[in-house]
Design a protein around this motif. Structure first.
Motif, PDB file in Angstrom:
ATOM      1  N   GLY A 171      10.052   0.312  24.418  1.00 51.40           N
ATOM      2  CA  GLY A 171      11.359  -0.370  24.931  1.00 51.40           C
ATOM      3  C   GLY A 171      12.135  -1.083  23.978  1.00 51.40           C
ATOM      4  O   GLY A 171      13.542  -1.414  24.007  1.00 51.40           O
ATOM      5  N   PRO A 176      14.627   0.513  20.061  1.00 54.13           N
ATOM      6  CA  PRO A 176      15.906   0.809  19.855  1.00 54.13           C
ATOM      7  C   PRO A 176      16.663  -0.233  19.184  1.00 54.13           C
ATOM      8  O   PRO A 176      17.664   0.087  18.465  1.00 54.13           O
ATOM      9  CB  PRO A 176      16.582   1.424  21.333  1.00 54.13           C
ATOM     10  N   ARG A 177      16.559  -1.362  19.377  1.00 51.71           N
ATOM     11  CA  ARG A 177      17.228  -2.665  19.038  1.00 51.71           C
ATOM     12  C   ARG A 177      16.658  -3.120  17.475  1.00 51.71           C
ATOM     13  O   ARG A 177      17.649  -3.515  16.668  1.00 51.71           O
ATOM     14  CB  ARG A 177      17.068  -3.911  19.798  1.00 51.71           C
ATOM     15  N   ALA A 219      11.355   8.674  26.081  1.00 54.11           N
ATOM     16  CA  ALA A 219      12.451   9.035  26.764  1.00 54.11           C
ATOM     17  C   ALA A 219      13.240   8.020  27.337  1.00 54.11           C
ATOM     18  O   ALA A 219      14.367   7.972  27.427  1.00 54.11           O
ATOM     19  CB  ALA A 219      12.244  10.222  27.627  1.00 54.11           C
ATOM     20  N   ASP A 220      12.468   7.069  28.420  1.00 55.36           N
ATOM     21  CA  ASP A 220      12.876   6.087  29.282  1.00 55.36           C
ATOM     22  C   ASP A 220      13.766   5.140  28.099  1.00 55.36           C
ATOM     23  O   ASP A 220      14.724   4.524  28.649  1.00 55.36           O
ATOM     24  CB  ASP A 220      11.969   5.439  30.040  1.00 55.36           C
ATOM     25  N   ALA A 221      13.297   5.014  26.939  1.00 56.75           N
ATOM     26  CA  ALA A 221      13.832   3.824  26.233  1.00 56.75           C
ATOM     27  C   ALA A 221      14.807   4.709  25.269  1.00 56.75           C
ATOM     28  O   ALA A 221      15.423   3.876  24.465  1.00 56.75           O
ATOM     29  CB  ALA A 221      12.657   3.354  24.971  1.00 56.75           C
ATOM     30  N   GLY A 222      15.148   5.848  25.452  1.00 58.13           N
ATOM     31  CA  GLY A 222      16.405   6.288  24.745  1.00 58.13           C
ATOM     32  C   GLY A 222      15.836   7.122  23.346  1.00 58.13           C
ATOM     33  O   GLY A 222      16.649   7.559  22.665  1.00 58.13           O
ATOM     34  N   LEU A 223      14.730   7.275  23.381  1.00 58.84           N
ATOM     35  CA  LEU A 223      13.999   8.030  22.072  1.00 58.84           C
ATOM     36  C   LEU A 223      13.809   9.472  22.379  1.00 58.84           C
ATOM     37  O   LEU A 223      13.134   9.583  23.193  1.00 58.84           O
ATOM     38  CB  LEU A 223      13.091   7.209  21.411  1.00 58.84           C
ATOM     39  N   GLY A 224      14.182  10.321  21.488  1.00 55.55           N
ATOM     40  CA  GLY A 224      13.706  11.660  21.738  1.00 55.55           C
ATOM     41  C   GLY A 224      12.324  11.835  20.901  1.00 55.55           C
ATOM     42  O   GLY A 224      11.998  11.040  20.067  1.00 55.55           O
ATOM     43  N   LEU A 260      15.252   7.696  17.238  1.00 55.25           N
ATOM     44  CA  LEU A 260      16.660   7.110  17.872  1.00 55.25           C
ATOM     45  C   LEU A 260      17.909   8.021  17.208  1.00 55.25           C
ATOM     46  O   LEU A 260      18.036   8.326  16.067  1.00 55.25           O
ATOM     47  CB  LEU A 260      16.943   5.653  17.301  1.00 55.25           C
ATOM     48  N   ARG A 261      18.455   8.677  18.423  1.00 52.49           N
ATOM     49  CA  ARG A 261      19.590   9.481  18.073  1.00 52.49           C
ATOM     50  C   ARG A 261      20.766   8.567  17.387  1.00 52.49           C
ATOM     51  O   ARG A 261      21.070   7.503  17.949  1.00 52.49           O
ATOM     52  CB  ARG A 261      19.970  10.161  19.150  1.00 52.49           C
TER      53      ARG A 261
END
Length: 259
Positions: A205, A208-209, A234-239, A257-258
């Motif tokens: 979580g 990404p920051r 995936a919930d955190a926005g990571l592939g 991180l896309r």
């Protein structure tokens, strides 16, 4: 030292349940030359203390990692994290080692790829002191705090790789771990909560920051937990992708991180 005492030492270690008694005897004989010191070390090992803590160091991923009581002993399978992270960083890359313990992951990675900008963090003052001893020679900075709480704000959005050897044993399974770990490693370094993934979810979580666009997160887990770990990424926005090394029995989830 003559063969007879060595044979006796191997026999004592084997009787204490040491699977690799010959290798352990060789390490002890090399590290403790004085008979009194050697006997004290053997007594500690026979009593169940991890060999690495008796020696004060562990060989890990091609480097010698200094250790002390109260610090998690790096497992050999965790070197797979180093192997994977080494593929995505280069000299000058910013790397963060979270839940760093002794700093083993960061040290191995920085030794393999000189010139990394390395930061590490742990919630344990004992671990931070140990990590500082290990990472000073490679220019690493070690911060005391809960996960990313103490990292410099200037790293946000600049990190190419986060490596993390988080605790991932489900709470109810801790009692089934080897006695060496249960009695000589802090509980918080192995207990990952009800399903073992509490800290993994927190790290996913926050990642990404800190990650730069295209930056990666690498976390060791178990094969049985891999699908749930991928969902957390995936919930955190990571592939996310699962990597498994059959020979080492190692499973690592890698997230990107896309960008």
């Amino acid at each position: 030292m003559t063969a007879a005492p060595t044979d006796d030492l191997v026999a004592r270690l084997r009787a204490a349940g040491c699977v690799f008694a010959e290798d352990e005897a060789a390490a002890l004989l090399t590290s403790f030359v004085e008979p009194v010191a050697l006997e004290g070390a053997v007594a500690r090992r026979v009593a169940g203390e991890p060999l690495e803590l008796v020696l004060g160091w562990a060989d890990f991923a091609g480097v010698r990692v200094l250790l002390e009581a109260g610090v998690f002993v790096p497992r050999q399978r965790t070197a797979y994290v180093v192997d994977l992270a080494a593929r995505v960083v280069s000299p000058g890359s910013v790397v963060v080692d979270l839940c760093c313990g002794s700093g083993a992951l960061g040290l191995a990675l920085a030794s393999r790829i000189p010139g990394l900008v390395l930061h590490a963090a742990d919630v344990s003052p004992v671990a931070v002191a140990c990590a500082r001893r290990n990472l000073a020679p490679v220019g690493g900075q070690v911060h005391l705090g809960d996960l990313d709480a103490a990292l410099p704000d200037g790293l946000r959005g600049r990190v190419e790789a986060i490596v993390a050897n988080v605790p991932y044993v489900p709470s109810e399974s801790v009692a089934l771990m080897p006695r060496e770990s249960r009695e000589h490693e802090p509980l918080f370094t192995v207990d990952g909560g009800a399903d073992g993934l509490d800290i993994l979810r927190r790290v996913a979580g926050l990642a990404p920051r800190w990650l730069a666009p295209g930056g990666s997160l690498f976390i060791e887990t178990s094969e049985a937990q891999a699908d749930a770990a991928v969902a957390a990424f995936a919930d955190a926005g990571l592939g996310a992708r699962v990597h498994h090394d059959e020979e080492r029995g190692a499973t690592v989830v890698a997230g990107r991180l896309r960008g």
